[in-house]
Design a protein around this motif. Structure first.
Motif, mmCIF file in Angstrom:
data_model
loop_
_atom_site.group_PDB
_atom_site.id
_atom_site.type_symbol
_atom_site.label_atom_id
_atom_site.label_comp_id
_atom_site.label_asym_id
_atom_site.label_seq_id
_atom_site.Cartn_x
_atom_site.Cartn_y
_atom_site.Cartn_z
ATOM 1 N N ILE A 191 3.916 -8.630 1.532
ATOM 2 C CA ILE A 191 5.477 -8.090 1.570
ATOM 3 C C ILE A 191 5.527 -7.916 -0.016
ATOM 4 N N THR A 192 5.067 -8.845 -0.991
ATOM 5 C CA THR A 192 5.291 -8.976 -2.410
ATOM 6 C C THR A 192 4.440 -7.710 -2.924
ATOM 7 N N GLN A 193 3.477 -7.421 -2.507
ATOM 8 C CA GLN A 193 2.490 -6.258 -3.004
ATOM 9 C C GLN A 193 3.070 -4.991 -2.492
ATOM 10 N N SER A 194 3.596 -4.960 -1.418
ATOM 11 C CA SER A 194 4.367 -3.824 -0.763
ATOM 12 C C SER A 194 5.547 -3.580 -1.634
ATOM 13 N N ALA A 195 6.259 -4.562 -1.953
ATOM 14 C CA ALA A 195 7.577 -4.313 -2.554
ATOM 15 C C ALA A 195 7.465 -3.838 -4.212
ATOM 16 N N ILE A 196 6.423 -4.274 -4.632
ATOM 17 C CA ILE A 196 5.984 -4.010 -6.120
ATOM 18 C C ILE A 196 5.305 -2.438 -6.114
ATOM 19 N N GLY A 197 4.709 -1.884 -4.919
ATOM 20 C CA GLY A 197 4.394 -0.559 -4.864
ATOM 21 C C GLY A 197 2.921 -0.640 -4.983
ATOM 22 N N LYS A 198 2.074 -1.698 -4.737
ATOM 23 C CA LYS A 198 0.628 -2.022 -4.816
ATOM 24 C C LYS A 198 0.011 -1.296 -3.317
ATOM 25 N N ARG A 199 1.095 -1.776 -2.391
ATOM 26 C CA ARG A 199 0.573 -1.213 -0.852
ATOM 27 C C ARG A 199 1.727 -0.207 -0.567
ATOM 28 N N GLY A 200 1.239 0.255 0.811
ATOM 29 C CA GLY A 200 2.393 0.971 1.541
ATOM 30 C C GLY A 200 3.349 0.091 2.278
ATOM 31 N N PRO A 201 4.088 0.650 3.235
ATOM 32 C CA PRO A 201 4.940 -0.116 3.921
ATOM 33 C C PRO A 201 4.225 -1.305 4.661
ATOM 34 N N LEU A 202 4.991 -2.421 4.796
ATOM 35 C CA LEU A 202 4.366 -3.515 5.909
ATOM 36 C C LEU A 202 4.339 -3.163 7.275
ATOM 37 N N THR A 203 3.300 -3.435 7.936
ATOM 38 C CA THR A 203 3.217 -3.237 9.313
ATOM 39 C C THR A 203 3.545 -4.596 10.039
ATOM 40 N N VAL A 204 4.608 -4.709 10.807
ATOM 41 C CA VAL A 204 5.020 -6.115 11.551
ATOM 42 C C VAL A 204 4.052 -5.908 12.682
ATOM 43 N N PHE A 205 3.182 -6.937 12.738
ATOM 44 C CA PHE A 205 2.176 -7.034 13.993
ATOM 45 C C PHE A 205 2.874 -7.551 15.341
#
Ligand code: NAD
Ligand code: WQD
Length: 340
Positions: free
Chosen positions: A206-220
């Motif tokens: 979540i935090t890496q996605s929010a800061i732009g390091k990753r794409g959107p989170l996938t909820v499994f």
């Protein structure tokens, strides 16, 4: 004189927070870590938080010779908190021997160091030993289910090893702490989790996605038997978790007849994955992008802990809520970015 506590894996995520709490409680922590999943900078950060630079030895606990030489100079260790282990579930499936070697090798070598002396020993176990519990909240008496991964198996077998050792010899007093899902970071944002590569755990993603390091989170998975269809977890703030280790040591100090005991360490409350995302948004004024995806193989549908035994026996209770877990996790992510 301050009591010396050996903290194996004390440079890692939970270990570093525990070292801070040990110092706050008046102990003298001695860290042994091989830095296989941590960074030497943690020492400076701990000094910034506490004003004390803890003793640190870069030793691989699987290296018996190095460990024995270290121990010859450490006659006055009163307690051990054993964090050192590998912990990536997926990697353990791909490389089981790496996990069995390190997690059992380090545990057995450390236990052997105390064959001739008294020691209070606190072990990092996990709620993973319960698998999918039949009854929730899950109590410490719940049956242990067949492990889903070699990593999970190392925790189950380690608990058995510890029970056997406590039964066989009088010098060990042992507590296993079964952690639920540790998240968040120290309020100073100077220490926190350092995930390598793509985070497998929810909050670092979540935090890496929010800061732009990753794409959107996938909820499994969104078709589980829960209110909103997503899995439920008992998230526990890492600072509360760290304090549980101090409480466990004090319990053993004050109850010398205790040979072995086991405690759940969680908040006792479950949140769905979507509730956790909402809590992150609310705590940090965000609107995290996410997509609903397929279930992840091996995931437990829902688990949260019965924590009344920890409250009554260890005199420990979690005090930090999910908003503070999410606020501190985000502050830590921002600290990491500013340090890059
Ligand atoms: P971490 O990887 O951040 O910390 C573990 C530390 O141990 C690292 O600093 C690593 O360098 C060190 N280490 C590993 N093998 C070593 C060896 N052979 N010799 C010396 N040092 C060694 O992990 P963490 O999240 O702080 O977890 C600590 C403990 O808690 C582990 O035993 C883990 O299995 C357990 N646990 C973690 C979680 C979680 O979600 N983080 C949940 C339940 C239990
Ligand atoms: C939490 C929830 C995921 C990532 C693992 C280990 C366990 C323990 C803690 C040590 C689940 C969902 C996650 C993502 C998602 N470690 N999720 N998208 O699975 O409870 O436990 O860490 O002992 O052994 O198995 O934690 O943080 O991976 O997942 O939807 O990108 O978040 O499916 O429902 P988990 P987690």
């Amino acid at each position: 004189m301050k009591k010396k506590i050996l903290v194996t894996g004390g440079m890692g995520y939970i270990g570093s927070h525990t070292v801070v709490e040990l110092i706050n409680a008046g102990y003298h922590p001695v860290i042994v870590d091989n830095l296989s999943n941590s960074d030497k900078k943690v020492l400076t950060q701990i000094k910034q938080i506490t004003g004390i630079s803890p003793e640190f030895y870069e030793i691989d606990l699987c290296d018996k010779v190095a460990l024995n030489i270290f121990m010859e100079h450490q006659q006055d260790i009163a307690g051990v908190i054993h964090f050192a282990a590998f912990k990536a579930v997926g990697e353990s499936v791909a490389q089981p021997l790496k996990y069995y070697d390190n997690n059992f090798g380090s545990l057995i070598n450390v236990l052997r160091c105390f064959e001739e002396r008294k020691v209070a020993f606190v072990f990092s176990s996990s709620c993973t030993v319960y698998g999918q519990p039949d009854v929730l909240p899950v109590t410490e008496e719940a049956p242990i289910k067949k492990a889903e991964s070699p990593y999970g198996n190392t925790k189950q077998v380690a608990e058995e090893i510890l029970q056997d050792v406590a039964k066989a010899a009088d010098n060990y007093q042992i507590v296993s702490l079964r952690y639920f899902n540790p998240v968040g970071a120290h309020a100073s944002a100077l220490i926190g989790e350092l995930p390598r590569g793509i985070p497998q755990n929810l909050v670092p993603f979540i935090t890496q996605s929010a800061i732009g390091k990753r794409g959107p989170l996938t909820v499994f998975g969104s078709d589980y038997d829960t209110a909103d269809g997503t899995c439920i977890r008992d998230f526990i703030h890492v600072v509360d978790l760290a304090k549980a280790h101090v409480a466990a040591l004090q319990y053993l100090e004050n109850n010398k007849a205790v040979k072995y005991d086991v405690f759940n360490v969680g908040t006792g409350k479950g949140y769905t994955v979507l509730e956790a995302i909402n809590a992150f948004d609310k705590a940090n004024g965000q609107s995290l992008a996410y997509q609903l995806g397929e279930r992840r193989a091996g995931d437990i549908e829902k688990v949260w802990g019965e924590v009344s035994k920890s409250a009554s026996v260890l005199n420990w209770k979690a005090s930090l809520e999910i908003d503070e877990m999410m606020r501190s996790a985000w502050a830590w992510e921002q600290h990491l970015q500013s340090a890059e």
